[in-house]
Each structure stands twice: as C-alpha cells, then as structure tokens.
Scaffold this motif. Sequence first.
Motif, mmCIF file in Angstrom:
data_model
loop_
_atom_site.group_PDB
_atom_site.id
_atom_site.type_symbol
_atom_site.label_atom_id
_atom_site.label_comp_id
_atom_site.label_asym_id
_atom_site.label_seq_id
_atom_site.Cartn_x
_atom_site.Cartn_y
_atom_site.Cartn_z
ATOM 1 N N SER A 38 0.843 -1.198 0.000
ATOM 2 C CA SER A 38 0.000 0.000 0.000
ATOM 3 C C SER A 38 0.878 1.248 0.000
ATOM 4 O O SER A 38 1.851 1.325 0.742
ATOM 5 C CB SER A 38 -0.894 0.041 1.240
ATOM 6 N N HIS A 39 0.511 2.181 -0.832
ATOM 7 C CA HIS A 39 1.217 3.460 -0.852
ATOM 8 C C HIS A 39 0.289 4.530 -1.418
ATOM 9 O O HIS A 39 -0.799 4.223 -1.918
ATOM 10 C CB HIS A 39 2.519 3.364 -1.662
ATOM 11 N N ALA A 40 0.723 5.755 -1.291
ATOM 12 C CA ALA A 40 -0.070 6.876 -1.786
ATOM 13 C C ALA A 40 0.826 7.794 -2.605
ATOM 14 O O ALA A 40 2.020 7.924 -2.328
ATOM 15 C CB ALA A 40 -0.690 7.651 -0.628
ATOM 16 N N LYS A 41 0.223 8.421 -3.602
ATOM 17 C CA LYS A 41 0.924 9.413 -4.415
ATOM 18 C C LYS A 41 0.133 10.713 -4.312
ATOM 19 O O LYS A 41 -1.045 10.751 -4.665
ATOM 20 C CB LYS A 41 1.020 8.969 -5.865
ATOM 21 N N SER A 42 0.800 11.744 -3.799
ATOM 22 C CA SER A 42 0.152 13.052 -3.660
ATOM 23 C C SER A 42 1.197 14.090 -3.284
ATOM 24 O O SER A 42 2.275 13.747 -2.789
ATOM 25 C CB SER A 42 -0.921 12.998 -2.564
ATOM 26 N N ASP A 43 0.831 15.351 -3.452
ATOM 27 C CA ASP A 43 1.666 16.417 -2.903
ATOM 28 C C ASP A 43 1.158 16.829 -1.519
ATOM 29 O O ASP A 43 1.717 17.693 -0.877
ATOM 30 C CB ASP A 43 1.739 17.626 -3.842
ATOM 31 N N TRP A 44 0.066 16.181 -1.072
ATOM 32 C CA TRP A 44 -0.538 16.371 0.258
ATOM 33 C C TRP A 44 -0.969 17.808 0.522
ATOM 34 O O TRP A 44 -0.917 18.287 1.642
ATOM 35 C CB TRP A 44 0.413 15.879 1.362
ATOM 36 N N LYS A 45 -1.432 18.497 -0.513
ATOM 37 C CA LYS A 45 -1.932 19.863 -0.355
ATOM 38 C C LYS A 45 -3.449 19.863 -0.514
ATOM 39 O O LYS A 45 -4.005 19.089 -1.309
ATOM 40 C CB LYS A 45 -1.304 20.795 -1.388
ATOM 41 N N GLU A 46 -4.110 20.750 0.234
ATOM 42 C CA GLU A 46 -5.564 20.863 0.146
ATOM 43 C C GLU A 46 -5.982 21.107 -1.302
ATOM 44 O O GLU A 46 -5.387 21.931 -1.999
ATOM 45 C CB GLU A 46 -6.051 22.003 1.050
ATOM 46 N N GLY A 47 -6.989 20.364 -1.747
ATOM 47 C CA GLY A 47 -7.488 20.475 -3.113
ATOM 48 C C GLY A 47 -6.808 19.534 -4.093
ATOM 49 O O GLY A 47 -7.287 19.346 -5.212
ATOM 50 N N SER A 48 -5.699 18.925 -3.681
ATOM 51 C CA SER A 48 -4.955 18.024 -4.568
ATOM 52 C C SER A 48 -5.562 16.635 -4.605
ATOM 53 O O SER A 48 -6.279 16.223 -3.702
ATOM 54 C CB SER A 48 -3.499 17.913 -4.105
ATOM 55 N N LYS A 49 -5.196 15.914 -5.650
ATOM 56 C CA LYS A 49 -5.605 14.531 -5.803
ATOM 57 C C LYS A 49 -4.648 13.633 -5.018
ATOM 58 O O LYS A 49 -3.464 13.952 -4.874
ATOM 59 C CB LYS A 49 -5.559 14.150 -7.280
ATOM 60 N N VAL A 50 -5.182 12.523 -4.528
ATOM 61 C CA VAL A 50 -4.382 11.493 -3.864
ATOM 62 C C VAL A 50 -4.724 10.161 -4.520
ATOM 63 O O VAL A 50 -5.902 9.846 -4.720
ATOM 64 C CB VAL A 50 -4.707 11.381 -2.356
ATOM 65 N N TYR A 51 -3.695 9.410 -4.845
ATOM 66 C CA TYR A 51 -3.874 8.066 -5.367
ATOM 67 C C TYR A 51 -3.483 7.081 -4.272
ATOM 68 O O TYR A 51 -2.332 7.064 -3.832
ATOM 69 C CB TYR A 51 -3.009 7.850 -6.614
ATOM 70 N N PHE A 52 -4.440 6.290 -3.805
ATOM 71 C CA PHE A 52 -4.202 5.247 -2.815
ATOM 72 C C PHE A 52 -4.083 3.937 -3.591
ATOM 73 O O PHE A 52 -5.072 3.479 -4.182
ATOM 74 C CB PHE A 52 -5.356 5.178 -1.807
ATOM 75 N N LEU A 53 -2.891 3.357 -3.586
ATOM 76 C CA LEU A 53 -2.614 2.217 -4.457
ATOM 77 C C LEU A 53 -2.150 0.999 -3.658
ATOM 78 O O LEU A 53 -1.587 1.125 -2.574
ATOM 79 C CB LEU A 53 -1.532 2.607 -5.473
ATOM 80 N N ASP A 54 -2.352 -0.180 -4.255
ATOM 81 C CA ASP A 54 -2.002 -1.417 -3.568
ATOM 82 C C ASP A 54 -0.737 -2.080 -4.096
ATOM 83 O O ASP A 54 -0.376 -3.153 -3.660
ATOM 84 C CB ASP A 54 -3.170 -2.414 -3.643
#
Length: 143
Positions: A38-54
Amino acid sequence: MNTLHFTVKINAPREKVWKILWDDATYLKWTSAFSEGSHAKSDWKEGSKVYFLDGKGRGMYSTIAKMTPNEHMSFSHQGDIKDGKEEPANSEWAGSKENYTLTEMSGGGTELKVDVDALAEFEKYFLETFPKALANVKELSEK
C-alpha cells in the motif's frame, strides 16, 4: 453507508504523528495492515488529488477536501483505479469521506481519531484492519 469511528491514544506530539501518517516512508509501514505494498501518491496539499494504491495497479483516487497541518486531513473519495487507470466511483460511495483528526491530550500525547464512510460490504474489513493500522501508527510514533 455507515460512518465508522476509530480512536487511538499515542504518546507522541501531534507533529510527529502527522509526519508518521503522511510521510512516504512511514505511510508504507502503517498502511501495510490494509495491503502489502500500500502506498499513496500526492503532494498532500488541500485540493490536490491522492492516489491510494495497492502495488498491483489497483486502488482509489480522492481529493484532499480539507487539510490543517498537524490537526486534520479529510479525503473525499472520487473513484477507483483499475489496471493503473482512473474509473469513476459507483454512485453508492462517490464523495464518501475519510477524516483524520489529531488532538493534543492534556498531560501530553495525541489522540488520533479516524472517521471512515464505509459501504456495508466493507465494514467488516475496516473493523478488522483499521485497528491494526492505527496500532502501527502508534508504534511508529512512539519510537
């Protein structure tokens, strides 16, 4: 859809718990309770997209609906990822929320509360895995 609630008390400051939750290296460790890789891809900023991947090209994508550093992160789930591609969510769970709230406890430490909107078919899974994941956050934070 029901909202599930989880709480853990951690003997560490909010800033450290926050870093454990959202730093790439430690995110991999605590979320292993859900799925290895499990991992995530994002810049972790409000309004940004986050990809939660397996790790197998599957997962979901969300938007960071609200983010107050060291205090609160709220995700609004948008859709699924299959074979590495975004797909719209089914109407039953599109827009569901996942909230992380960190509160400083009197006497020190942090209370971490997680609220997760879950479809009935995933409730048992979350009820089994979220306590394990939060135990991982606690262990990593208290080192």
